[in-house]
Design an enzyme around this catalytic site. Structure first.
Site, short mmCIF file in Angstrom:
data_model
loop_
_atom_site.label_atom_id
_atom_site.label_comp_id
_atom_site.label_asym_id
_atom_site.label_seq_id
_atom_site.Cartn_x
_atom_site.Cartn_y
_atom_site.Cartn_z
N HIS A 142 2.24 -1.30 -13.14
CA HIS A 142 2.49 0.14 -13.08
C HIS A 142 2.25 0.64 -11.66
CE1 HIS A 142 2.75 4.31 -14.29
NE2 HIS A 142 1.57 4.54 -13.76
N LYS A 163 1.83 9.77 -7.12
CA LYS A 163 2.51 8.60 -6.56
C LYS A 163 4.00 8.89 -6.33
CE LYS A 163 1.30 5.89 -9.94
NZ LYS A 163 0.42 6.80 -10.70
N ASP A 181 7.49 3.63 -11.34
CA ASP A 181 6.81 3.53 -12.62
C ASP A 181 6.48 2.08 -13.00
OD1 ASP A 181 5.60 4.71 -14.89
OD2 ASP A 181 7.33 4.15 -16.10
N ARG A 249 -17.38 4.51 7.24
CA ARG A 249 -16.39 4.82 8.27
C ARG A 249 -16.17 3.66 9.23
NH1 ARG A 249 -18.49 10.52 10.47
NH2 ARG A 249 -16.56 10.41 11.71
#
Length: 313
Positions: A142, A163, A181, A249
């Protein structure tokens, strides 16, 4: 590895390979379990241990010349030896004439027998490539699969994270859609995984509020692509200000996700208000390119920092 039967092989390759199905018409359900295509030269003289079951065997000029040079009884014995193994199919290449005893053996053992006018090396090369694609190990995932700056990028994340909207923005910036999808991934070689769009979903992208969009019709043929090797996975994750502040970071460890037994580089991008995710995806791909060339910006910065600290001391 996926399985494939001979009838489907004939249907999909008959034009390209110029195949004609001449005998063994009842053997279409024979299953292929290997993409390897072989020539049974040694099997014709009795070395049956060189014939592997459920494969396609190709008879070229050398094999047919050998059979025609034998007395009829010996030729029949050699052909029966060959067909005593579990053959998936036999192809007589180079436009060679098919012996009657070969036709009879194919019908007796229900082994499809094809003829082709192609030269045997060319036929075997095309057929091996086709079978490697068709029988590759596969999995459905997916997500949205894109080509971004020439790299195959899988966008993953929970439902409604954005997305498809991100994919639409990337398309508008000149990148290309492969699948929305559901993406079918195939391991077509030890070091390569290829992503393809299921036929039902080709060219379509669903965006909440706009519905289903035909990307080819909206943006042109260059906005879509049928297949692409998988190079990078980008995981989209919801994040608030506090989560962003807690991120490491200076992380220098590359993350990976396993797909069909192969490790694929993975990048996590937090989703928060005000972040331009399309630009971040583009930069993530560019940075991936640099890492492949051995250029690691974090390591470069840390090395510069260490040199500065030594000079200060």
């Amino acid at each position: 590895m996926a399985q494939f039967n001979v009838a489907e092989l004939f249907k999909q390759t008959r034009r390209k390979l110029k195949l004609n199905w001449v005998a063994g018409l009842d053997g279409g359900s024979n299953t292929l379990t290997s993409e390897t295509v072989t020539k049974p030269s040694l099997a014709l003289i009795g070395h049956l241990n060189f014939v592997h079951p459920n494969r396609v065997q190709v008879l070229g000029c050398a094999e047919m010349d050998y059979l025609t040079s034998l007395p009829s009884a010996d030729a029949e014995r050699a052909i029966n030896n060959l067909f005593s193994t579990d053959l998936a199919a036999v192809i007589v290449a180079n436009g060679e004439n098919v012996l009657d005893i070969l036709l009879a053996a194919a019908n007796q053992h229900n082994v499809p027998l094809f003829t082709s006018t192609l030269r045997s090396p060319e036929l075997m090369d095309i057929l091996s490539h086709f079978l490697a694609q068709a029988m590759a190990e596969t999995i459905s995932v997916h997500g949205v699969f894109m080509e971004v700056q020439g790299f195959g990028v899988l966008l993953k994340g929970e439902a409604a994270i954005g997305k498809s909207e991100l994919a639409l923005e990337l398309i508008s910036r000149g990148h290309r859609l492969i699948a929305d999808d559901i993406v079918d991934f195939f391991r077509i070689s030890p070091e390569r995984i290829e992503g393809r769009c299921p036929p039902l979903l080709e060219d379509f992208l669903e965006v909440r509020g706009l519905g289903i969009l035909n990307i080819r019709a909206l943006f042109g043929d260059n906005a879509v692509k049928p297949t692409k090797p998988l190079d990078l996975i980008i995981q989209l994750e919801k994040a608030d200000l506090q989560t962003l502040q807690m991120l490491d970071r200076l992380s220098i460890k590359t993350q990976h996700e396993e797909v069909l037994g192969l490790k694929v580089t993975k990048v996590h991008i937090p989703i928060a208000a005000g972040r331009n995710i399309a630009v971040l995806v583009e930069v993530a791909v560019r940075n991936h390119m640099l890492l492949l060339r051995g250029v690691n910006a974090t390591k470069q910065f840390m090395q510069r920092q260490q040199r500065a600290m030594k000079q200060h001391k």
